[in-house]
Motif scaffolding. Structure first.
Motif, PDB file in Angstrom:
ATOM      1  N   GLU A  45       0.727  -1.183   0.142  1.00 56.78           N
ATOM      2  CA  GLU A  45      -0.099  -0.128  -0.076  1.00 56.78           C
ATOM      3  C   GLU A  45       0.726   1.185   0.073  1.00 56.78           C
ATOM      4  OE1 GLU A  45      -3.128  -0.445  -0.568  1.00 56.78           O
ATOM      5  OE2 GLU A  45      -3.038  -2.398  -0.059  1.00 56.78           O
TER       6      GLU A  45
ATOM      7  N   LEU B 204       1.003   6.720   2.776  1.00 55.23           N
ATOM      8  CA  LEU B 204      -0.097   7.459   3.321  1.00 55.23           C
ATOM      9  C   LEU B 204      -1.055   6.375   4.207  1.00 55.23           C
ATOM     10  CD1 LEU B 204      -1.031  10.260   4.089  1.00 55.23           C
ATOM     11  CD2 LEU B 204      -2.433  10.017   2.009  1.00 55.23           C
ATOM     12  N   TYR B 205      -1.134   5.188   3.695  1.00 56.43           N
ATOM     13  CA  TYR B 205      -2.021   4.231   4.400  1.00 56.43           C
ATOM     14  C   TYR B 205      -1.823   3.990   5.616  1.00 56.43           C
ATOM     15  CZ  TYR B 205      -4.915   0.007   4.991  1.00 56.43           C
ATOM     16  OH  TYR B 205      -5.710  -1.021   5.618  1.00 56.43           O
TER      17      TYR B 205
ATOM     18  N   LEU C  87      -1.051   6.048   7.959  1.00 54.55           N
ATOM     19  CA  LEU C  87      -1.817   6.976   8.691  1.00 54.55           C
ATOM     20  C   LEU C  87      -3.308   6.615   8.600  1.00 54.55           C
ATOM     21  CD1 LEU C  87      -0.555  10.413   7.500  1.00 54.55           C
ATOM     22  CD2 LEU C  87      -0.184   9.500   9.795  1.00 54.55           C
ATOM     23  N   GLU C  88      -3.858   5.841   7.686  1.00 57.36           N
ATOM     24  CA  GLU C  88      -5.117   5.382   7.586  1.00 57.36           C
ATOM     25  C   GLU C  88      -5.307   4.353   8.855  1.00 57.36           C
ATOM     26  OE1 GLU C  88      -8.337   3.131   4.802  1.00 57.36           O
ATOM     27  OE2 GLU C  88      -6.856   4.439   4.052  1.00 57.36           O
ATOM     28  N   ILE C  89      -4.121   3.527   8.734  1.00 59.97           N
ATOM     29  CA  ILE C  89      -4.169   2.545  10.020  1.00 59.97           C
ATOM     30  C   ILE C  89      -4.590   3.106  11.381  1.00 59.97           C
ATOM     31  CG2 ILE C  89      -2.895   0.520  11.093  1.00 59.97           C
ATOM     32  CD1 ILE C  89      -1.856  -0.045   8.198  1.00 59.97           C
TER      33      ILE C  89
ATOM     34  N   PHE D 267      -5.734   5.853  12.175  1.00 63.21           N
ATOM     35  CA  PHE D 267      -7.131   6.443  12.282  1.00 63.21           C
ATOM     36  C   PHE D 267      -8.105   5.252  12.423  1.00 63.21           C
ATOM     37  CE2 PHE D 267     -11.208   7.365  10.393  1.00 63.21           C
ATOM     38  CZ  PHE D 267     -11.729   8.390  10.993  1.00 63.21           C
ATOM     39  N   ARG D 268      -7.790   3.930  11.570  1.00 63.94           N
ATOM     40  CA  ARG D 268      -8.728   3.073  11.852  1.00 63.94           C
ATOM     41  C   ARG D 268      -8.751   2.634  13.252  1.00 63.94           C
ATOM     42  NH1 ARG D 268     -10.184  -0.376   7.560  1.00 63.94           N
ATOM     43  NH2 ARG D 268     -10.185   0.801   5.324  1.00 63.94           N
TER      44      ARG D 268
ATOM     45  N   THR E 112     -10.687  -4.996  10.206  1.00 62.91           N
ATOM     46  CA  THR E 112     -10.958  -3.620  10.048  1.00 62.91           C
ATOM     47  C   THR E 112      -9.854  -2.765  10.151  1.00 62.91           C
ATOM     48  OG1 THR E 112     -13.283  -4.052  10.294  1.00 62.91           O
ATOM     49  CG2 THR E 112     -12.709  -1.683   9.864  1.00 62.91           C
TER      50      THR E 112
ATOM     51  N   PRO F 223      -7.358  -2.581   4.074  1.00 62.31           N
ATOM     52  CA  PRO F 223      -8.043  -1.481   3.292  1.00 62.31           C
ATOM     53  C   PRO F 223      -9.294  -1.804   2.607  1.00 62.31           C
ATOM     54  CG  PRO F 223      -6.052  -2.217   2.063  1.00 62.31           C
ATOM     55  CD  PRO F 223      -6.266  -2.957   3.616  1.00 62.31           C
TER      56      PRO F 223
END
Length: 199
Positions: A17, A20-21, A23-25, A27-28, A69, A73
Motif C-alpha cells: 500500500e 499514506l496508508y 496514517l489510515e491504519i 485512524f482505523r 478492519t 483496506p
C-alpha cells in the motif's frame, strides 16, 4: 491471486500500500478502539470480572471484527461498526433473557459444580468440568489451602474460579494434601483433634 515473490523484504515489512496508508491504519485503530470501548461499556459491569464462556465468545467476536478492519483496506469501518453493534445487541438480549428465563441462563453459562465436599474431591463433578484432581488442588493452593480437609465445600463457579467454604479451625482435619507430587509439606498433618492438642 497475484503471484508472490518469496522474500520480498519490502512487501514483508512495508506491504504494497502507499505510505499514506500507515496514517489510515492509525485512524482505523483509533476509531475501532473508541467504538469498542463504548460498546463494552454498554455490556455492563460484568465485563470487569472474570468472563463466562458466553462472554468470552462475545469478546472473541469483537476482536475478530475489530482486527480485520484495523488494517485491511478492503474492509470499510462501517462493517466493523455494524458487527460490533450487532454483537453487543445480541449480548444485551441474551443478558435480559438470562434474568427472565432460568433455562437460558443455565444453557449459556452452566451451573456451579461442587468439586470438593466434606474435604474430599468429587470425581463426578471434576469429570463434568473436564478437570484433573491436580488442577483442583492447584486452585486450592492459590487460596493458601494445604489440605483438602479444611474445605467444607469448593464450588467451581461459572466463571472458572473456585469458591471455597472452609471448616472452622476446630473442625479442620487432614484428608488429602494439595502439595504437588514429589513435594512434601513441612507442616505436620493431624489425624484428629487429640493429635493436634498433644503436638
Amino acid at each position: 491471486m497475484d503471484p508472490v515473490t518469496p522474500f520480498d523484504w519490502h512487501r514483508m515489512f512495508l506491504g504494497t500500500e502507499p505510505p499514506l496508508y500507515f496514517l489510515e491504519i492509525l485512524f482505523r485503530v483509533t476509531a475501532i478502539y473508541c467504538f469498542a470501548v463504548l460498546a463494552l461499556r454498554l455490556m455492563g459491569k460484568r465485563g470487569n470480572r472474570n468472563l463466562s464462556p458466553f462472554e468470552n465468545v462475545v469478546i472473541i467476536s469483537l476482536g475478530s471484527a475489530a482486527g480485520d478492519t484495523m488494517f485491511y483496506p478492503q474492509v470499510p469501518l462501517v462493517y466493523a461498526f455494524l458487527v460490533v453493534t450487532g454483537v453487543v445487541a445480541l449480548n444485551r438480549i441474551f443478558a435480559f433473557a438470562q434474568t427472565k428465563v432460568k433455562a437460558v441462563n443455565v444453557f449459556l453459562e452452566g451451573k456451579p459444580l461442587i468439586v470438593v465436599r466434606d474435604g474430599k474431591l468429587v470425581p463426578q463433578a471434576m469429570h463434568r468440568a473436564r478437570m484433573r484432581p491436580d488442577e483442583v488442588k492447584g486452585m486450592l493452593r492459590e487460596q493458601g489451602i494445604e489440605d483438602t480437609g479444611v474445605v467444607r465445600f469448593a464450588f467451581l463457579e461459572r466463571t472458572g474460579t473456585l469458591g471455597v467454604f472452609r471448616y472452622s479451625k476446630a473442625e479442620e482435619r487432614a484428608v488429602e494434601s494439595t502439595y504437588p507430587a514429589g513435594i512434601a509439606s513441612e507442616k505436620p498433618h493431624f489425624a484428629d483433634q487429640s493429635d493436634r492438642a498433644s503436638f
